[in-house]
Design an enzyme around this catalytic site. Structure first.
Site: not given
Ligand code: AMP
Ligand code: TRP
Length: 328
Positions: A113, A193, A196
């Site tokens: 990031k 990967k 969003k």
């Molecule tokens: P985030 O959008 O980063 O807050 O992710 C929410 C959840 O989705 C987290 O548990 C991530 O590990 C999972 N996640 C996000 N992107 C992917 C991906 N491309 N493949 C598998 N899991 C994902």
């Molecule tokens: N860091 C996680 C992600 O990027 C989101 C997240 C924040 C999370 N707090 C959490 C996931 C606690 C599991 C448990 O996806």
């Protein structure tokens, strides 16, 4: 015996995509009967990367609605908003004082990031995994359903729990990750990967026509130049996506026929589109429905706050007492 507790969170940073669903949310939904589940839209995490204050409320609402649309059942699970419960931030400060700086600097996501937005490297981005650990430990959760990219953060969470327990007496469980059978979904480019913030995702609520278009133009095995060339499903992202929605016999058929050039990429994609559309259609309808009921959605978060806050307060009282943040 009482059920084990689960916590997981998702950031309101954009459209929920099929990577989120097949990598993590699918498990969130499936384990609702076997665990005592608390799920959260973690908005304090969303401000560690570039964001727009005017757009954040909409993203937060949409994320709450998305979780309900894909099957989080408020009768079974709590669905809270992180900024409603101040104890998350309070515990994250405590954990920041336990977390070794070197270990924080080595976190892969921090490095990624920082590279993506070099002008936005802030202390919160570095501390983010401590806030994530606090989200989990504040509820003394035993397990955390996440995608593979979060496993390193969970290792840190366990380290911090252990450090706290060693220093101030056994209190926190060491939470384990719960992974799906597809813990890492690649983007439509087949290279990075699915994310969003990158233009490589399929929304969980993708309209049928753009779903079709995105699948039909997605990258497959790049070594397969002509229809008559045999393909290699092991390096084809369309094949991996089949594993999320197609039946076992069909997956085997595609594996076999791709390797022998019995099936071409276009037909393989058409089959995937058919299954994906069938799978996503009910989510889309429920999501559109919830968009018309903001009060219902916010009320669910409010009710969940009432369940979560007492647990969080109890944890903080215990933590403060054990660490000497109390009267003599
Ligand atoms: P985030 O959008 O980063 O807050 O992710 C929410 C959840 O989705 C987290 O548990 C991530 O590990 C999972 N996640 C996000 N992107 C992917 C991906 N491309 N493949 C598998 N899991 C994902
Ligand atoms: N860091 C996680 C992600 O990027 C989101 C997240 C924040 C999370 N707090 C959490 C996931 C606690 C599991 C448990 O996806």
């Amino acid at each position: 015996m009482s059920k084990k507790r689960v916590f997981s969170g998702i950031r309101p940073t954009g459209e929920i995509h099929i990577g989120n669903y097949f990598g993590a949310l699918r498990n969130w939904v499936e384990i609702q009967d076997s665990y005592d589940c608390i799920y959260g839209v973690v908005d304090y995490h969303a401000i560690t990367t570039p964001f727009e204050a005017e757009k954040l409320p909409r993203l937060t609402f949409d994320t709450l609605a998305a979780l309900l649309a894909c099957g989080i059942d408020p009768q079974k699970s709590a669905l809270m908003l992180q900024s409603d419960i101040k104890e998350h931030v309070e515990l994250s400060w405590v954990l920041s004082c336990i977390a070794p700086l070197g270990q924080m600097e080595r976190m892969t996501q921090f490095k990624d990031k920082s590279q993506q937005a070099p002008e936005y490297i802030n202390l919160g981005l570095l501390a983010y995994p401590a806030l994530m650990a606090a989200d989990i430990l504040i509820y003394r959760a035993d397990a955390v359903p996440v995608g593979e990219d979060q496993v390193q953060h969970l290792e840190l969470t366990r380290d911090l729990a252990r450090k706290f327990n060693n220093a101030y007496g056994e209190y926190f469980p060491e939470p384990e990750p719960l992974l799906t059978h597809t813990p890492r979904i690649m983007g439509l480019d087949g290279k990075s990967k699915m994310s969003k913030t990158l233009d490589n995702h399929i929304s969980l609520f993708e309209p049928a026509d753009s779903l079709r278009q995105k699948i039909m133009t997605a990258v497959t095995d790049e070594n397969r130049k002509r229809r008559s060339d045999p393909g290699n499903p092991d390096i084809c992202n369309i094949y991996s996506l089949h594993k999320t929605v197609s039946k076992e016999e069909e997956i085997q058929m595609i594996d076999r026929e791709c390797r022998t050039a019995g099936i071409g990429c276009v037909d393989c994609k058409k089959i995937l589109y058919g299954h994906m559309e069938e799978f996503l259609c009910p989510f889309r309808e429920k999501y559109q429905d919830l968009q018309k009921q903001p009060d219902t959605v916010y009320e669910i978060a409010q009710e969940s706050r009432k369940i979560c806050q007492p647990i969080a307060q109890e944890t903080m009282t215990e933590v403060r007492n054990r660490m000497g943040l109390r009267k003599i």
